[in-house]
Motif scaffolding. Structure first.
Motif, PDB file in Angstrom:
ATOM      1  N   TRP A  16       2.237   9.052  -2.644  1.00  0.00           N
ATOM      2  CA  TRP A  16       3.252   8.001  -2.750  1.00  0.00           C
ATOM      3  C   TRP A  16       2.718   6.828  -3.559  1.00  0.00           C
ATOM      4  CZ3 TRP A  16       3.728   2.980  -0.462  1.00  0.00           C
ATOM      5  CH2 TRP A  16       5.024   2.454  -0.470  1.00  0.00           C
ATOM      6  N   LEU A  17       1.495   6.421  -3.257  1.00  0.00           N
ATOM      7  CA  LEU A  17       0.900   5.266  -3.921  1.00  0.00           C
ATOM      8  C   LEU A  17       0.606   5.548  -5.399  1.00  0.00           C
ATOM      9  CD1 LEU A  17       0.020   2.409  -3.309  1.00  0.00           C
ATOM     10  CD2 LEU A  17      -2.222   3.290  -2.725  1.00  0.00           C
ATOM     11  N   LEU A  18       0.093   6.720  -5.731  1.00  0.00           N
ATOM     12  CA  LEU A  18      -0.207   7.017  -7.133  1.00  0.00           C
ATOM     13  C   LEU A  18       1.066   7.186  -7.954  1.00  0.00           C
ATOM     14  CD1 LEU A  18      -3.437   9.195  -7.065  1.00  0.00           C
ATOM     15  CD2 LEU A  18      -3.161   6.738  -7.307  1.00  0.00           C
ATOM     16  N   ALA A  19       2.150   7.591  -7.320  1.00  0.00           N
ATOM     17  CA  ALA A  19       3.435   7.611  -8.024  1.00  0.00           C
ATOM     18  C   ALA A  19       3.842   6.183  -8.384  1.00  0.00           C
ATOM     19  CB  ALA A  19       4.506   8.279  -7.163  1.00  0.00           C
ATOM     20  N   ILE A  20       3.559   5.243  -7.493  1.00  0.00           N
ATOM     21  CA  ILE A  20       3.846   3.837  -7.779  1.00  0.00           C
ATOM     22  C   ILE A  20       2.934   3.322  -8.891  1.00  0.00           C
ATOM     23  CG2 ILE A  20       3.822   1.484  -6.815  1.00  0.00           C
ATOM     24  CD1 ILE A  20       4.621   2.752  -4.110  1.00  0.00           C
ATOM     25  N   VAL A  21       1.671   3.716  -8.873  1.00  0.00           N
ATOM     26  CA  VAL A  21       0.740   3.317  -9.940  1.00  0.00           C
ATOM     27  C   VAL A  21       1.257   3.808 -11.287  1.00  0.00           C
ATOM     28  CG1 VAL A  21      -1.577   3.666 -10.896  1.00  0.00           C
ATOM     29  CG2 VAL A  21      -1.297   3.167  -8.458  1.00  0.00           C
ATOM     30  N   ARG A  22       1.705   5.038 -11.327  1.00  0.00           N
ATOM     31  CA  ARG A  22       2.230   5.609 -12.572  1.00  0.00           C
ATOM     32  C   ARG A  22       3.454   4.823 -13.051  1.00  0.00           C
ATOM     33  NH1 ARG A  22       5.845   9.406 -14.603  1.00  0.00           N
ATOM     34  NH2 ARG A  22       4.967  10.636 -16.301  1.00  0.00           N
ATOM     35  N   PHE A  50       7.164  -0.804   1.245  1.00  0.00           N
ATOM     36  CA  PHE A  50       6.477  -0.041   2.284  1.00  0.00           C
ATOM     37  C   PHE A  50       7.447   0.510   3.321  1.00  0.00           C
ATOM     38  CE2 PHE A  50       3.613  -0.016   6.143  1.00  0.00           C
ATOM     39  CZ  PHE A  50       2.965   1.152   5.794  1.00  0.00           C
ATOM     40  N   ASP A  51       8.535  -0.189   3.563  1.00  0.00           N
ATOM     41  CA  ASP A  51       9.528   0.293   4.529  1.00  0.00           C
ATOM     42  C   ASP A  51      10.184   1.590   4.064  1.00  0.00           C
ATOM     43  OD1 ASP A  51       9.031  -1.821   6.248  1.00  0.00           O
ATOM     44  OD2 ASP A  51      10.597  -3.073   5.356  1.00  0.00           O
ATOM     45  N   SER A  52      10.137   1.885   2.769  1.00  0.00           N
ATOM     46  CA  SER A  52      10.727   3.129   2.269  1.00  0.00           C
ATOM     47  C   SER A  52       9.773   4.315   2.383  1.00  0.00           C
ATOM     48  CB  SER A  52      11.168   2.974   0.810  1.00  0.00           C
ATOM     49  OG  SER A  52      10.043   2.898  -0.048  1.00  0.00           O
ATOM     50  N   PHE A  53       8.509   4.065   2.739  1.00  0.00           N
ATOM     51  CA  PHE A  53       7.555   5.155   2.940  1.00  0.00           C
ATOM     52  C   PHE A  53       7.913   5.869   4.227  1.00  0.00           C
ATOM     53  CE2 PHE A  53       3.373   6.580   4.665  1.00  0.00           C
ATOM     54  CZ  PHE A  53       3.135   7.573   3.726  1.00  0.00           C
ATOM     55  N   ARG A  54       8.208   7.148   4.103  1.00  0.00           N
ATOM     56  CA  ARG A  54       8.686   7.931   5.251  1.00  0.00           C
ATOM     57  C   ARG A  54       7.624   8.864   5.814  1.00  0.00           C
ATOM     58  NH1 ARG A  54      12.056   4.517   5.965  1.00  0.00           N
ATOM     59  NH2 ARG A  54      13.943   4.443   4.760  1.00  0.00           N
ATOM     60  N   GLY A  55       6.393   8.498   5.660  1.00  0.00           N
ATOM     61  CA  GLY A  55       5.316   9.361   6.125  1.00  0.00           C
ATOM     62  C   GLY A  55       4.908  10.307   5.011  1.00  0.00           C
ATOM     63  N   GLY A  56       4.141  11.287   5.335  1.00  0.00           N
ATOM     64  CA  GLY A  56       3.650  12.201   4.317  1.00  0.00           C
ATOM     65  C   GLY A  56       2.336  11.692   3.756  1.00  0.00           C
ATOM     66  N   ARG A  82       1.674  -5.362   8.018  1.00  0.00           N
ATOM     67  CA  ARG A  82       0.647  -5.590   6.992  1.00  0.00           C
ATOM     68  C   ARG A  82      -0.607  -4.788   7.317  1.00  0.00           C
ATOM     69  NH1 ARG A  82      -2.925 -10.891   6.181  1.00  0.00           N
ATOM     70  NH2 ARG A  82      -4.239 -10.086   4.536  1.00  0.00           N
ATOM     71  N   ARG A  83      -1.006  -4.799   8.561  1.00  0.00           N
ATOM     72  CA  ARG A  83      -2.212  -4.063   8.980  1.00  0.00           C
ATOM     73  C   ARG A  83      -2.033  -2.567   8.731  1.00  0.00           C
ATOM     74  NH1 ARG A  83      -7.258  -3.646   8.911  1.00  0.00           N
ATOM     75  NH2 ARG A  83      -8.159  -2.609  10.678  1.00  0.00           N
ATOM     76  N   GLN A  84      -0.866  -2.037   9.021  1.00  0.00           N
ATOM     77  CA  GLN A  84      -0.610  -0.609   8.793  1.00  0.00           C
ATOM     78  C   GLN A  84      -0.661  -0.280   7.301  1.00  0.00           C
ATOM     79  OE1 GLN A  84       2.632   1.193  10.838  1.00  0.00           O
ATOM     80  NE2 GLN A  84       2.131   3.175   9.983  1.00  0.00           N
ATOM     81  N   PHE A  85      -0.069  -1.141   6.474  1.00  0.00           N
ATOM     82  CA  PHE A  85      -0.123  -0.930   5.028  1.00  0.00           C
ATOM     83  C   PHE A  85      -1.576  -0.921   4.547  1.00  0.00           C
ATOM     84  CE2 PHE A  85      -0.318  -2.532   0.652  1.00  0.00           C
ATOM     85  CZ  PHE A  85       0.432  -1.553   0.008  1.00  0.00           C
TER      86      PHE A  85
END
Length: 179
Positions: free
Chosen positions: A61-67, A50-56, A7-10
């Protein structure tokens, strides 16, 4: 109870991009209340996956989710008469405030009026044009990052931005504020 490191990392990665997420959602949805709902849903989805976030780039990544959250929200909350086109529909130089000379009040007022007119004209652009223009000009994303966020080819992003700029320019010329 020990703090949850996941959670802290997110929070550390995602919360700095809250303003960009809200700006995108507000421009897409057209109002603050709906944008707040969309961003809340997007952050919940981001946390869930969040577990599917592979860095980068977390911002991309987040704005793609917002869209995606916005498109889902559109299906669930809008009349079929109001359409957000995911594909093409048919048919300034930056300065830093510390290097600028002080401006007189009249010039500041005119800039404020121009900004308000520009914001109003942006709402008249098709959704896919507003989206790419916002991401490029206000959020300063590269064409490649915009392509990743919108899930479209880079060439499509480039042509949408060019068309959006041309449409906005024409709207400006047609308004009473053109010089």
């Amino acid at each position: 109870m020990a703090p949850d490191p996941r959670r802290r990392q997110f929070e550390l990665l995602a919360l700095p991009h809250l303003d960009a997420a809200f700006n995108l959602a507000r421009w897409l949805a057209g109002n603050t209340a709906d944008a707040e709902d969309i961003v809340q849903d997007a952050y919940l989805r981001g946390w869930r996956y969040f577990d599917s976030f592979r860095g980068g780039d977390m911002r991309v990544w987040l704005l793609a989710i917002v869209r995606t959250a916005f498109l889902t929200w559109m299906k669930d909350n809008r009349s079929p008469r109001l359409v957000f086109f995911a594909e093409d529909p048919a048919g300034a130089e930056k300065t830093t405030a510390w290097t600028d000379a002080p401006r007189d009040p009249e010039a500041l007022l005119l800039d404020r009026i121009d900004s308000a007119v520009l914001a109003q004209l942006m709402t008249r652009l098709p959704g896919e044009y507003r989206e790419v223009l916002l991401l490029r000009e206000m959020e300063d994303f590269s064409y490649l990052e915009i392509a990743q966020i919108t899930g479209t080819p880079v060439g499509t992003v480039m042509s949408r931005i060019a068309r959006a700029r041309a449409a906005l320019r024409q709207l400006w010329k047609d308004s009473d504020h053109a010089m």
